[in-house]
Enzyme design. Structure first.
Site, PDB file in Angstrom:
ATOM      1  N   ASP A  41      -8.250  11.171   2.284  1.00  0.00           N
ATOM      2  CA  ASP A  41      -8.640  10.265   2.435  1.00  0.00           C
ATOM      3  C   ASP A  41     -10.154  10.417   3.975  1.00  0.00           C
ATOM      4  OD1 ASP A  41      -9.994   7.620   3.253  1.00  0.00           O
ATOM      5  OD2 ASP A  41      -7.821   6.777   2.063  1.00  0.00           O
ATOM      6  N   ASP A  66     -14.500  14.027   2.404  1.00  0.00           N
ATOM      7  CA  ASP A  66     -15.013  12.912   2.178  1.00  0.00           C
ATOM      8  C   ASP A  66     -15.687  13.098   0.544  1.00  0.00           C
ATOM      9  OD1 ASP A  66     -17.436  11.480   1.437  1.00  0.00           O
ATOM     10  OD2 ASP A  66     -18.137  11.382   2.901  1.00  0.00           O
ATOM     11  N   ASN A  93      -8.916   7.997  -6.836  1.00  0.00           N
ATOM     12  CA  ASN A  93      -8.379   6.803  -6.325  1.00  0.00           C
ATOM     13  C   ASN A  93      -9.771   5.854  -5.752  1.00  0.00           C
ATOM     14  OD1 ASN A  93      -6.807   4.757  -6.254  1.00  0.00           O
ATOM     15  ND2 ASN A  93      -6.518   5.239  -4.144  1.00  0.00           N
ATOM     16  N   TYR A 159     -21.106  -2.053  -7.859  1.00  0.00           N
ATOM     17  CA  TYR A 159     -19.629  -1.951  -8.435  1.00  0.00           C
ATOM     18  C   TYR A 159     -19.539  -1.422  -9.654  1.00  0.00           C
ATOM     19  CZ  TYR A 159     -13.982  -1.910  -7.984  1.00  0.00           C
ATOM     20  OH  TYR A 159     -13.016  -1.437  -8.036  1.00  0.00           O
ATOM     21  N   LYS A 163     -17.706   1.429 -12.498  1.00  0.00           N
ATOM     22  CA  LYS A 163     -17.057   1.431 -13.152  1.00  0.00           C
ATOM     23  C   LYS A 163     -17.540   1.670 -13.848  1.00  0.00           C
ATOM     24  CE  LYS A 163     -13.715   1.707  -9.304  1.00  0.00           C
ATOM     25  NZ  LYS A 163     -13.172   2.850  -8.906  1.00  0.00           N
ATOM     26  N   THR A 194      -3.569  -6.151  -2.258  1.00  0.00           N
ATOM     27  CA  THR A 194      -3.421  -5.053  -1.436  1.00  0.00           C
ATOM     28  C   THR A 194      -4.114  -5.875  -0.478  1.00  0.00           C
ATOM     29  OG1 THR A 194      -5.498  -4.324  -1.753  1.00  0.00           O
ATOM     30  CG2 THR A 194      -4.430  -3.215  -2.842  1.00  0.00           C
TER      31      THR A 194
HETATM   32  N1  LIG Z   1      -7.672  -3.946  -5.204  1.00  0.00           N
HETATM   33  C1  LIG Z   1      -7.665  -4.542  -6.143  1.00  0.00           C
HETATM   34  O1  LIG Z   1      -8.311  -5.341  -6.751  1.00  0.00           O
HETATM   35  C2  LIG Z   1      -8.791  -3.304  -7.182  1.00  0.00           C
HETATM   36  C3  LIG Z   1      -8.867  -4.060  -8.626  1.00  0.00           C
HETATM   37  C4  LIG Z   1      -9.431  -3.166  -9.165  1.00  0.00           C
HETATM   38  C5  LIG Z   1      -9.514  -1.491  -8.753  1.00  0.00           C
HETATM   39  N2  LIG Z   1      -9.216  -0.823  -8.310  1.00  0.00           N
HETATM   40  C6  LIG Z   1      -9.414   0.793  -7.804  1.00  0.00           C
HETATM   41  O2  LIG Z   1      -8.150   0.691  -7.466  1.00  0.00           O
HETATM   42  C7  LIG Z   1      -8.528   1.981  -6.154  1.00  0.00           C
HETATM   43  C8  LIG Z   1      -7.855   2.228  -4.824  1.00  0.00           C
HETATM   44  O3  LIG Z   1      -8.976   0.544  -4.557  1.00  0.00           O
HETATM   45  P1  LIG Z   1      -8.021  -0.333  -2.869  1.00  0.00           P
HETATM   46  O4  LIG Z   1      -7.847  -1.815  -3.535  1.00  0.00           O
HETATM   47  O5  LIG Z   1      -6.830   0.828  -2.958  1.00  0.00           O
HETATM   48  O6  LIG Z   1      -9.540  -0.174  -2.510  1.00  0.00           O
HETATM   49  P2  LIG Z   1      -9.238  -0.124  -1.159  1.00  0.00           P
HETATM   50  O7  LIG Z   1     -10.572   0.345   0.339  1.00  0.00           O
HETATM   51  O8  LIG Z   1      -7.986  -0.194   0.183  1.00  0.00           O
HETATM   52  O9  LIG Z   1      -8.858   1.734  -0.831  1.00  0.00           O
HETATM   53  C9  LIG Z   1      -9.968   2.328  -0.518  1.00  0.00           C
HETATM   54  C10 LIG Z   1      -9.553   4.010  -0.230  1.00  0.00           C
HETATM   55  O10 LIG Z   1     -10.853   4.571  -0.428  1.00  0.00           O
HETATM   56  C11 LIG Z   1     -10.920   5.408   0.553  1.00  0.00           C
HETATM   57  N3  LIG Z   1     -12.763   5.785   0.335  1.00  0.00           N
HETATM   58  C12 LIG Z   1     -13.831   4.850   1.055  1.00  0.00           C
HETATM   59  N4  LIG Z   1     -15.428   6.161   0.854  1.00  0.00           N
HETATM   60  C13 LIG Z   1     -14.219   7.236   0.366  1.00  0.00           C
HETATM   61  C14 LIG Z   1     -14.735   9.078   0.909  1.00  0.00           C
HETATM   62  N5  LIG Z   1     -16.736   8.768   0.823  1.00  0.00           N
HETATM   63  N6  LIG Z   1     -14.118   9.861   0.279  1.00  0.00           N
HETATM   64  C15 LIG Z   1     -13.033   9.603   0.647  1.00  0.00           C
HETATM   65  N7  LIG Z   1     -12.222   8.387   0.477  1.00  0.00           N
HETATM   66  C16 LIG Z   1     -13.236   7.247   0.605  1.00  0.00           C
HETATM   67  C17 LIG Z   1     -10.672   4.454   1.822  1.00  0.00           C
HETATM   68  O11 LIG Z   1     -10.918   5.280   2.872  1.00  0.00           O
HETATM   69  C18 LIG Z   1      -9.806   3.711   1.394  1.00  0.00           C
HETATM   70  O12 LIG Z   1      -8.620   4.358   1.737  1.00  0.00           O
HETATM   71  C19 LIG Z   1     -10.572   1.786  -5.970  1.00  0.00           C
HETATM   72  O13 LIG Z   1     -10.402   2.988  -6.773  1.00  0.00           O
HETATM   73  C20 LIG Z   1     -10.555   1.017  -6.181  1.00  0.00           C
HETATM   74  O14 LIG Z   1     -11.837   0.475  -7.120  1.00  0.00           O
HETATM   75  C21 LIG Z   1      -9.090  -1.736  -7.316  1.00  0.00           C
END
Ligand SMILES: NC(=O)c1ccc[n+]([C@@H]2O[C@H](COP(=O)([O-])OP(=O)(O)OC[C@H]3O[C@@H](n4cnc5c(N)ncnc54)[C@H](O)[C@@H]3O)[C@@H](O)[C@H]2O)c1
Length: 254
Positions: A41, A66, A93, A159, A163, A194
């Protein structure tokens, strides 16, 4: 599948965005099933701290990364190959979102969301997928969203763009690797409760709309997403490629 089973024993699985809301549950589940997890991360210290809390912390690797930086992908995978000699699966992810709709979104923010959530995922497939192919084959799991397929609540245009691309790139890459030992699938969470998400929206009309639009009448959990990831990462899904697995409480069935 009870947690703590050995379905992923001897597998090396990389997870990006590993310290986020869903990422921590994915890492915990993969570790509990016996995998050695490479957790990356933006914040390396947060990765180290998180890996220290899962089963068998010594077998895992925590790295700052990154996902938009192509040179860093090469560095990280060199570290992985030096440590383990192989990579069996990657879970792309890491992502960012933006709530703005079609008229309100700025060009700058649109490009940034696409850069991280779409291009970052492609770079993960390109580099980690190549290492998986070279070291004996395995699985690419792209974390997508219901917004890769349907309109959701009519916001988050950038987004949805990113996606939607993740969904189709998954199928494209699955065909590229179909006879070369690498499977590529997408997981599509619905609205997941979350901690960061709930902190922002609990009690708001947006939260009520997310629950009301979910046929099962509740938000999902990261643990439920992680279970789908564990299935696709390992050999139980050995004849599954190019598919999309929804973990959405029925949202896309409605
Ligand atoms: N939470 C939801 O309801 C939900 C719904 C559908 C899909 N998702 C998908 O699930 C995955 C995780 O989501 P989440 O809810 O845990 O989000 P989150 O924001 O809590 O976690 C995302 C992580 O990605 C990291 N990140 C951001 N930019 C980055 C970069 N440039 N390089 C490396 N890491 C980077 C962040 O530091 C963070 O830890 C994502 O792909 C999100 O699109 C989440």
């Amino acid at each position: 599948m009870p947690e703590g089973s050995s379905r992923l024993t001897d597998k090396v699985v990389m997870v990006t965005g590993a310290t986020g809301g869903i990422g921590v549950d994915i890492v915990a589940r993969l570790a509990a099933e016996g995998a050695s997890v490479v957790a990356t991360d933006l914040d390396a210290d947060a990765c180290r701290e998180m890996v220290g809390r899962v089963d068998r912390p010594d077998v895992h690797l925590a790295v700052g990364q990154d996902i938009t930086d192509e040179d860093r992908w090469a560095d990280v995978l060199r570290i992985v190959e030096d440590r383990y000699g192989t990579l069996d699966a990657v879970v792309n992810n890491g992502a960012i979102g933006s709530l703005a709709g079609v008229v309100d979104e700025s060009a700058e923010q649109f490009r940034r969301v696409v850069e991280v959530s779409q291009t970052g995922t492609w770079l993960g497939m390109k580099h980690a997928g190549a290492l998986i192919e070279r070291t004996g084959g395995g699985s690419v799991v792209n974390i997508c969203s219901i917004l890769g397929t349907v309109g959701g609540l009519g916001n988050s245009i950038a987004y949805a763009a990113a996606k939607g691309a993740v969904r189709t790139m998954t199928k494209n890459a699955a065909l590229h690797w179909a006879q070369r030992g690498v499977r590529v699938n997408s997981v599509h969470p619905g609205f997941i409760a979350t901690a960061p998400l709930l902190a922002r929206y609990e009690g708001s009309p947006r939260h009520a709309a997310m629950v009301a639009g979910t046929p099962m009448g509740r938000l999902g959990t990261g643990v439920e997403v992680a279970a789908a990831v564990a299935f696709l990462a390992g050999d139980d899904s050995r004849f599954v490629t190019g598919t999309e697995l929804y973990v959405d409480g029925g949202w896309t069935a409605a």
